[in-house]
Design a protein around this motif. Structure first.
Motif, mmCIF file in Angstrom:
data_model
loop_
_atom_site.group_PDB
_atom_site.id
_atom_site.type_symbol
_atom_site.label_atom_id
_atom_site.label_comp_id
_atom_site.label_asym_id
_atom_site.label_seq_id
_atom_site.Cartn_x
_atom_site.Cartn_y
_atom_site.Cartn_z
ATOM 1 N N GLU A 2 0.824 -1.207 0.000
ATOM 2 C CA GLU A 2 0.000 0.000 0.000
ATOM 3 C C GLU A 2 0.860 1.260 0.000
ATOM 4 O OE1 GLU A 2 -2.966 0.081 3.027
ATOM 5 O OE2 GLU A 2 -3.791 -1.891 2.495
ATOM 6 N N ARG A 3 1.913 1.266 0.833
ATOM 7 C CA ARG A 3 2.738 2.472 0.922
ATOM 8 C C ARG A 3 4.211 2.079 1.060
ATOM 9 N NH1 ARG A 3 -0.032 4.892 4.092
ATOM 10 N NH2 ARG A 3 -0.870 6.619 2.859
ATOM 11 N N LEU A 4 5.028 2.559 0.146
ATOM 12 C CA LEU A 4 6.473 2.358 0.166
ATOM 13 C C LEU A 4 7.152 3.675 0.499
ATOM 14 C CD1 LEU A 4 9.047 0.637 -0.527
ATOM 15 C CD2 LEU A 4 8.843 1.568 -2.849
ATOM 16 N N LEU A 5 8.098 3.643 1.444
ATOM 17 C CA LEU A 5 8.883 4.813 1.802
ATOM 18 C C LEU A 5 10.251 4.734 1.134
ATOM 19 C CD1 LEU A 5 9.619 7.326 3.564
ATOM 20 C CD2 LEU A 5 10.269 5.698 5.368
ATOM 21 N N ILE A 6 10.644 5.809 0.463
ATOM 22 C CA ILE A 6 11.998 5.941 -0.070
ATOM 23 C C ILE A 6 12.644 7.130 0.614
ATOM 24 C CG2 ILE A 6 13.447 6.293 -2.107
ATOM 25 C CD1 ILE A 6 11.195 5.189 -3.829
ATOM 26 N N THR A 7 13.670 6.886 1.419
ATOM 27 C CA THR A 7 14.412 7.974 2.049
ATOM 28 C C THR A 7 15.559 8.390 1.133
ATOM 29 O OG1 THR A 7 15.992 6.570 3.234
ATOM 30 C CG2 THR A 7 13.862 6.989 4.307
ATOM 31 N N GLY A 8 16.064 9.592 1.359
ATOM 32 C CA GLY A 8 17.118 10.100 0.476
ATOM 33 C C GLY A 8 16.625 10.294 -0.941
#
Length: 264
Positions: A2-8
């Motif tokens: 449902e939700r993917l986090l990409i940091t940087g």
């Protein structure tokens, strides 16, 4: 997902993965200290300093998976490395533990083993041989991820990224190159496999001249398709072959082994 986090996500690699991983989740949450422009319909934008534990917890909340590309990405003053790659990474793992333990792709680095000679082929269990303080922070990151897996079951892929660029541009990169497409397909495999654990994964394409052995990953179902060998003639024409006594021809980290430690 449902939700993917990409940091940087504002960094060089983050900008590429922002596009290539767009279809991996219904919503992609992009986070960085820097501005991220205008969000697409499927995107959420978050400005976050990894050293701010409360902000990191809010950033991670509601995410099913994390691609962690944030933090210091090169050698530099130790204070900045500590803020992003040690304190900041601890905050990320604590936030993951508090929010259902979403699976993590951790961008580790070949710098963790850069002082090995180029003649030596490495498996996933070799001792660290870091080339600087940035490299030491990535060794810490791998150890931290392992501890969170052993104590709390937090699954994390420890991806020791080589040279993730559009194409190799020097002789060393003929061995270390990881294409953007192969990195994206690796991330997809990490989130697709039913059980991940906490494996070390060499972040390199299927290079004929490669130094790193990923044969322990048959269960992952990832097979890189690109090969730096296709660029050898162009590299040879554009870049002089280094002498055998030079670091760039001796060590897997090449000239990075000679980099000074920042004092200020």
């Amino acid at each position: 997902m449902e939700r993917l986090l990409i940091t940087g996500a504002a960094g060089q690699l983050g900008r590429v993965m922002r596009t290539k991983l767009a279809g991996l989740a219904d919503t992609v949450r992009l986070a960085d200290r820097a501005g991220l422009g205008t969000p697409a319909d499927h995107e959420e934008l978050v400005q976050c300093d990894l050293a701010d534990a409360q902000a990191v917890n809010a950033m991670v909340a509601g995410c099913d998976g994390i691609v962690h590309l944030g933090g210091a990405s090169t050698e530099g003053p130790f204070e900045g490395i500590v803020r992003g790659n040690i304190s900041g990474l601890y905050n990320l793992f604590e936030a993951a533990r508090a929010n259902g333990r979403p699976r993590i792709v951790f961008a580790s680095s070949n710098h963790t083993i850069d002082c090995y000679p180029q003649a030596e082929r490495l498996g996933p269990d070799v001792p660290f041989r870091p080339d600087g303080l940035y490299a030491v922070s990535k060794c810490f990151g791998e150890a931290l991820a392992r501890m969170y897996f052993e104590k709390f079951g937090q699954e994390t892929a420890l991806v020791r990224i080589g040279s993730c660029t559009p194409e190799p541009t020097n002789h060393r990169m003929l061995s270390t190159w990881l294409s953007h497409e192969d990195f994206a397909s690796l991330i997809e495999a990490v989130f697709r496999v039913p059980v991940l654990g906490c494996p070390v994964i060499w972040g390199a394409s299927a290079n004929d001249a490669g130094w790193w052995d990923n044969t322990h990953l048959g269960w992952l179902g990832w097979k890189p398709r690109d090969n730096a060998e296709h660029f050898r003639a162009g590299v040879a024409e554009a870049v002089p072959q280094p002498g055998s006594d030079k670091s760039i021809a001796r060590f897997q980290g090449g000239a990075y082994v000679d980099n000074p430690i920042f004092k200020e």
